[in-house]
Design a protein around this motif. Structure first.
Motif, short mmCIF file in Angstrom:
data_model
loop_
_atom_site.label_atom_id
_atom_site.label_comp_id
_atom_site.label_asym_id
_atom_site.label_seq_id
_atom_site.Cartn_x
_atom_site.Cartn_y
_atom_site.Cartn_z
N ARG A 10 0.84 -1.21 0.00
CA ARG A 10 0.00 0.00 0.00
C ARG A 10 0.87 1.25 0.00
N GLU A 11 1.91 1.26 0.81
CA GLU A 11 2.80 2.43 0.88
C GLU A 11 3.56 2.62 -0.43
N ARG A 12 3.97 1.52 -1.04
CA ARG A 12 4.66 1.62 -2.33
C ARG A 12 3.70 2.09 -3.42
N ALA A 13 2.44 1.65 -3.38
CA ALA A 13 1.44 2.12 -4.35
C ALA A 13 1.23 3.63 -4.20
N LEU A 14 1.19 4.10 -2.96
CA LEU A 14 1.07 5.54 -2.72
C LEU A 14 2.29 6.28 -3.26
N LYS A 15 3.46 5.70 -3.11
CA LYS A 15 4.68 6.31 -3.66
C LYS A 15 4.62 6.36 -5.20
N CYS A 16 4.08 5.32 -5.81
CA CYS A 16 3.91 5.33 -7.27
C CYS A 16 3.03 6.51 -7.69
N LYS A 29 -5.34 7.20 -9.89
CA LYS A 29 -6.17 6.37 -9.02
C LYS A 29 -5.34 5.21 -8.51
N ILE A 30 -5.61 4.83 -7.27
CA ILE A 30 -5.04 3.62 -6.69
C ILE A 30 -6.22 2.73 -6.32
N VAL A 115 -8.01 3.63 -2.95
CA VAL A 115 -7.15 4.13 -1.89
C VAL A 115 -7.01 5.63 -2.14
N GLU A 116 -7.32 6.41 -1.14
CA GLU A 116 -7.28 7.86 -1.31
C GLU A 116 -5.84 8.35 -1.47
N VAL A 117 -5.61 9.14 -2.51
CA VAL A 117 -4.31 9.77 -2.72
C VAL A 117 -4.25 10.99 -1.79
#
Length: 126
Positions: A10-16, A29-30, A115-117
């Motif tokens: 999840r944290e890596r997706a947010l970093k992307c 969007k995630i 997942v909220e950005v």
């Protein structure tokens, strides 16, 4: 223990998302898909206005994540219309806006929770 294991998907997706938005990506969007598909845990979608911007966004994600994760594969970079970066548990799709509209993966995955950005990542307010 590797850095990848230390930083959750999840944290890596947010970093992307952060690295995509750093290059002025649109409509980022995630989606959390781990409960509805076995292909990955998260999908990250982003759009660019041109092949050069799509390439810049994809490169920003790849280089930004390099200290903590390496892609298994990356396809479509040379054309710059739809780049897919596969990290195993995260798949990043960077599209030109019209290509995203044609394939409409947003609708295909509409039942996946978003997942909220974080607002501080956003360069333009929706």
């Amino acid at each position: 223990m590797s850095d990848k294991e230390i930083m959750a998907a999840r944290e890596r997706a947010l970093k992307c998302a952060y690295f995509a938005l750093d290059k002025k990506a649109l409509n980022v969007k995630i989606l959390q898909i781990e409960k509805i598909s076995s292909i990955a845990d998260y999908l990250v979608f982003a759009s660019g206005r041109s092949d050069k911007q799509v390439q810049a966004i994809a490169d920003s994600v790849k280089m930004g994540l390099k200290p903590i994760d390496r892609p298994i594969d990356m396809e479509g970079f040379d054309e710059g219309r739809w780049v897919v970066i596969d990290y195993g548990d995260i798949i990043v799709h960077v599209f030109q806006e019209e290509v995203r509209a044609i394939y409409n993966l947003d609708e295909l995955w509409q039942r996946a929770p978003r997942v909220e950005v974080p607002e501080e990542y956003l360069w333009e307010k929706e």
